[in-house]
Design an enzyme around this catalytic site. Structure first.
Site, short mmCIF file in Angstrom:
data_model
loop_
_atom_site.label_atom_id
_atom_site.label_comp_id
_atom_site.label_asym_id
_atom_site.label_seq_id
_atom_site.Cartn_x
_atom_site.Cartn_y
_atom_site.Cartn_z
CG HIS A 171 -0.44 0.00 2.53
ND1 HIS A 171 -0.03 1.15 3.17
CD2 HIS A 171 -0.24 -1.01 3.42
CE1 HIS A 171 0.39 0.85 4.40
NE2 HIS A 171 0.29 -0.45 4.57
CG ASP A 198 -2.12 4.51 3.19
OD1 ASP A 198 -1.95 3.42 2.59
OD2 ASP A 198 -2.87 4.64 4.17
CG ASP A 232 2.84 -0.42 7.87
OD1 ASP A 232 2.38 -0.79 6.78
OD2 ASP A 232 2.14 -0.33 8.91
CD GLU A 285 -3.17 -1.19 5.50
OE1 GLU A 285 -3.30 -2.24 6.17
OE2 GLU A 285 -2.54 -0.20 5.94
#
Length: 484
Positions: free
Chosen positions: A76, A78, A115, A145
């Site tokens: 993802h 973001d 992340d 996400e």
């Protein structure tokens, strides 16, 4: 000036550093989307940016493997935007300030966005490589996400031919994730009946908590600043009448709240100050060394005439904060030690005449998720608050048969001389939404070591990233050798 250009694998960290120069917090993805589109176009790769700001890039197979089934690689776009209290960083426009320390990549005074920036970087590196052996690749970079998986919800899986999906959104090397919890966002809102009153004003500041990911780290039972504020105010209310003026804390539903600030008028401010001292000492004893920077500060603001919430409404808010469950509330009956059901009170804020508490409920069982949300709804009603639930997403059930899992397990054993740990996790992953749309998908999630995600202590292991990238390439080569 590049900081990571000497690190291996060079191409992965090159792309990771470029990503970190582009603001890409949830809801602010236009620049990173344009970067990914430009990357694909410059390399002659087919690319699509859909209406949900998901980016899809297709790369043909290595010569000789054109007949293999495509593999979907997914991460993802973001990141969670958290910073230290004294940081002037503006996530809307400032690049992250990266540095290397003790074998880790870190960001100064902010979250790193490993992340899931490292997933995007690894996939871009693979798309850029000329010599890697792989089947057709369908790269999927999803939007938002971290704030409800909006991109995954909007993604049209009919655009993808692949039935094997490798998600790179796990944070511990040597673990293959093959199942996850579902979630639902719950919002409890108290109407605030302000009226003018004269009295002593005190500000309570709870800070310095470790915080962390409300899924993968909820089992650690870290302190939640919103719950602590309720407990402190309840203790004080036994000795003095309180009138709430303002309250705020936390920043994301999926982050354990590390700070809270409460502004109050108290009939006996000394009782409030004493409760703060008492609770700080008690919490340090209860949490032992796990919350070393826990701090409870009080600021006397003197006599004021100000708008305050009634004593009755203040009591209801305090009662809710005190009585609402928090953290793990149920454990998996077949996988010992794994949290089955939990909740995290992530945000408290005064908005348009209401004090709202935003809570994320998670469970690997849909029935338990629904039950816990109903418990909050009942408690909210008893305390005079309204309740709303939204952004529900499904869990990802473990599949007994998985050729992708078997290949990834075998490849790991061959490379590292031991079996990986295969498990399900309590955090939410987009695989649940993908499987809900495409039942025959075979999904596995993995990733390098990233510690303390969603916090300013977030750090990415350099050596683990190198091993994980080589492992991903070996798995893709295995997809070419075997008809999985």
């Amino acid at each position: 000036m590049p900081v990571l250009n000497q690190l291996m694998p060079e191409n992965v960290f090159h792309f990771f550093e470029e990503i970190c120069q582009i603001p890409h917090g949830s809801g602010n993805l236009d620049a990173i989307c344009r970067y990914c589109v430009r990357f694909a176009e410059e390399r002659g790769l087919k690319v699509l940016r859909d209406e949900g700001d998901n980016i899809l890039i297709w790369k043909e197979a290595s010569p000789g493997y054109e007949d293999r089934e495509p593999v979907v690689l997914q991460g993802h776009l973001d990141m969670v935007c958290e910073k230290t209290a004294d940081s002037g960083h503006d996530f809307a426009k400032d690049p992250l300030e990266l540095y290397v320390e003790d074998g880790f990549v870190k960001a100064r005074n902010t979250t790193l966005g490993g992340d899931d920036g490292i997933a995007v970087a690894m996939i871009l590196a693979l798309l850029d490589e000329k010599d890697a052996v792989h089947p057709p690749i369908e790269a999927v970079f999803t939007a938002d996400e971290e704030t409800g998986m909006g991109g995954a919800k909007a993604l049209d899986l009919q655009l993808l031919k692949g039935r094997k999906l490798i998600n790179i959104d796990s944070e511990e090397e040597g673990i293959l994730t093959v199942g996850c919890a579902g979630g639902i966002s719950c919002h409890t809102s108290f109407p605030l009946d302000f009226s003018s009153r004269e009295g002593e004003v005190v500000k309570i500041i709870i800070s310095g908590l470790t915080g962390g990911h409300s899924g993968s780290e909820i089992n650690r039972q870290r302190a939640n600043a919103l719950k602590l504020s309720g407990r402190l105010l309840y203790e004080a209310s036994r000795s003095t009448q309180l009138f709430l003026m303002d309250a705020g804390g936390g920043g994301k539903e999926n982050v354990i709240a590390s700070q809270a600030e409460i502004l109050l008028m108290a009939e006996h401010p000394s009782a409030l100050m004493e409760a703060a001292v008492k609770m700080e000492a008690l919490w340090k004893e209860e949490f032992m060394d796990e919350e070393p920077n826990l701090s409870v500060q009080t600021e006397k603001r003197g006599m004021q005439t100000a708008n305050v919430v009634s004593a009755e409404t203040t009591k209801k808010i305090v009662a809710y904060l005190m009585a609402a469950p928090d953290g793990p509330v149920g454990y998996n009956r077949t996988l010992p030690g794994l949290v089955e059901t939990s909740l995290n009170h992530g945000i408290m804020a005064v908005r348009e005449g209401y004090l709202t508490i935003d809570t994320l409920v998670r469970s690997s069982l849909g029935s338990k998720k629904a039950e816990l949300a109903e418990r909050l709804k009942i408690l909210a009603g008893l305390c005079g608050a309204s309740f709303r639930a939204d952004n529900e997403y499904p869990g990802w059930a473990y599949k007994k048969e998985s050729s992708l899992r078997e290949l990834m397990t075998r490849t790991y054993r061959e490379m590292f001389g031991r079996d990986p740990e295969v498990l399900t996790i309590h955090a939410g992953l987009e695989c649940g939404l993908f499987l809900d749309k495409k039942k025959d998908l075979d999904c596995v999630s993995f990733g390098p070591d990233i510690w303390d995600v969603h916090s300013v202590k977030e750090r990415l292991s350099i050596e683990s990233t190198e091993r994980s990238y080589e492992y991903l390439k070996a798995v893709l080569a295995g997809c070419c050798r075997e008809d999985i």
